[in-house]
Motif scaffolding. Structure first.
Motif, PDB file in Angstrom:
ATOM      1  N   ILE A  91      44.345  19.270  58.819  1.00  0.00           N
ATOM      2  CA  ILE A  91      44.349  19.971  57.533  1.00  0.00           C
ATOM      3  C   ILE A  91      43.035  19.750  56.786  1.00  0.00           C
ATOM      4  O   ILE A  91      42.571  20.628  56.069  1.00  0.00           O
ATOM      5  CB  ILE A  91      45.547  19.502  56.677  1.00  0.00           C
ATOM      6  N   GLY A  92      42.409  18.600  56.964  1.00  0.00           N
ATOM      7  CA  GLY A  92      41.193  18.285  56.231  1.00  0.00           C
ATOM      8  C   GLY A  92      39.914  18.830  56.828  1.00  0.00           C
ATOM      9  O   GLY A  92      38.864  18.747  56.205  1.00  0.00           O
ATOM     10  N   ILE A  93      39.971  19.418  58.033  1.00  0.00           N
ATOM     11  CA  ILE A  93      38.752  19.888  58.685  1.00  0.00           C
ATOM     12  C   ILE A  93      38.000  20.931  57.857  1.00  0.00           C
ATOM     13  O   ILE A  93      36.776  20.809  57.710  1.00  0.00           O
ATOM     14  CB  ILE A  93      39.054  20.392  60.112  1.00  0.00           C
ATOM     15  N   PRO A  94      38.650  21.942  57.279  1.00  0.00           N
ATOM     16  CA  PRO A  94      37.869  22.889  56.456  1.00  0.00           C
ATOM     17  C   PRO A  94      37.187  22.217  55.269  1.00  0.00           C
ATOM     18  O   PRO A  94      36.048  22.557  54.924  1.00  0.00           O
ATOM     19  CB  PRO A  94      38.917  23.892  55.963  1.00  0.00           C
ATOM     20  N   PHE A  95      37.847  21.251  54.670  1.00  0.00           N
ATOM     21  CA  PHE A  95      37.236  20.517  53.564  1.00  0.00           C
ATOM     22  C   PHE A  95      36.078  19.652  54.060  1.00  0.00           C
ATOM     23  O   PHE A  95      35.055  19.526  53.393  1.00  0.00           O
ATOM     24  CB  PHE A  95      38.271  19.644  52.858  1.00  0.00           C
ATOM     25  N   GLY A  96      36.239  19.044  55.234  1.00  0.00           N
ATOM     26  CA  GLY A  96      35.190  18.224  55.810  1.00  0.00           C
ATOM     27  C   GLY A  96      33.941  19.024  56.118  1.00  0.00           C
ATOM     28  O   GLY A  96      32.812  18.570  55.876  1.00  0.00           O
ATOM     29  N   ILE A  97      34.122  20.224  56.647  1.00  0.00           N
ATOM     30  CA  ILE A  97      32.977  21.084  56.942  1.00  0.00           C
ATOM     31  C   ILE A  97      32.231  21.424  55.655  1.00  0.00           C
ATOM     32  O   ILE A  97      30.998  21.416  55.625  1.00  0.00           O
ATOM     33  CB  ILE A  97      33.442  22.351  57.679  1.00  0.00           C
ATOM     34  N   GLN A  98      32.962  21.691  54.594  1.00  0.00           N
ATOM     35  CA  GLN A  98      32.320  21.978  53.317  1.00  0.00           C
ATOM     36  C   GLN A  98      31.586  20.757  52.772  1.00  0.00           C
ATOM     37  O   GLN A  98      30.524  20.882  52.158  1.00  0.00           O
ATOM     38  CB  GLN A  98      33.338  22.496  52.305  1.00  0.00           C
TER      39      GLN A  98
ATOM     40  N   PHE B  35      43.274  25.907  47.546  1.00  0.00           N
ATOM     41  CA  PHE B  35      42.481  24.874  48.202  1.00  0.00           C
ATOM     42  C   PHE B  35      41.502  24.209  47.238  1.00  0.00           C
ATOM     43  O   PHE B  35      41.233  23.009  47.347  1.00  0.00           O
ATOM     44  CB  PHE B  35      41.743  25.437  49.410  1.00  0.00           C
ATOM     45  N   ASN B  36      40.968  24.963  46.277  1.00  0.00           N
ATOM     46  CA  ASN B  36      40.088  24.351  45.289  1.00  0.00           C
ATOM     47  C   ASN B  36      40.834  23.356  44.412  1.00  0.00           C
ATOM     48  O   ASN B  36      40.305  22.287  44.076  1.00  0.00           O
ATOM     49  CB  ASN B  36      39.429  25.423  44.418  1.00  0.00           C
ATOM     50  N   VAL B  37      42.055  23.667  44.040  1.00  0.00           N
ATOM     51  CA  VAL B  37      42.855  22.736  43.240  1.00  0.00           C
ATOM     52  C   VAL B  37      43.167  21.484  44.050  1.00  0.00           C
ATOM     53  O   VAL B  37      43.040  20.353  43.550  1.00  0.00           O
ATOM     54  CB  VAL B  37      44.151  23.421  42.739  1.00  0.00           C
ATOM     55  N   ILE B  38      43.541  21.648  45.310  1.00  0.00           N
ATOM     56  CA  ILE B  38      43.794  20.487  46.187  1.00  0.00           C
ATOM     57  C   ILE B  38      42.532  19.645  46.302  1.00  0.00           C
ATOM     58  O   ILE B  38      42.574  18.412  46.227  1.00  0.00           O
ATOM     59  CB  ILE B  38      44.285  20.956  47.565  1.00  0.00           C
ATOM     60  N   TRP B  39      41.391  20.299  46.470  1.00  0.00           N
ATOM     61  CA  TRP B  39      40.110  19.596  46.593  1.00  0.00           C
ATOM     62  C   TRP B  39      39.816  18.771  45.339  1.00  0.00           C
ATOM     63  O   TRP B  39      39.452  17.603  45.430  1.00  0.00           O
ATOM     64  CB  TRP B  39      39.014  20.627  46.810  1.00  0.00           C
TER      65      TRP B  39
END
Length: 81
Positions: free
Chosen positions: A33-40, A68-72
């Motif tokens: 689940i965290g891979i898209p956030f990790g890439i960013q 996703f921005n709120v989760i981030w």
């Protein structure tokens, strides 16, 4: 002038910020689940190294992007510079 600004930025905190973003990206890439956030995080890390003379392009991602921005912001975004 951009080159001089980037060198001064590196000396006074740019390297530390880039390392922090890279570590955050590595930690986030541990889970699927965290891979898209990790890439960013890796993209932000590169931007933080040489910020002067670059532009940020904003995308339109709709409701999914908002969620996703709120989760981030809740879980990681507030803790990094």
């Amino acid at each position: 002038m951009n080159f001089i600004g980037n060198i001064i930025w590196l000396l006074f905190g740019g390297i530390i910020s880039a390392i922090a973003w890279s570590l955050a990206g590595l930690i986030l890439c541990v889970t699927i689940i965290g891979i898209p956030f990790g890439i960013q995080c890796f993209k932000i890390s590169v931007f933080v190294l040489w910020p002067f003379g670059k532009e940020i392009e904003l995308g339109n991602f709709g409701v999914g992007g908002l969620i996703f921005n709120v989760i981030w912001i809740i879980f990681l975004g507030w803790s990094l510079p």
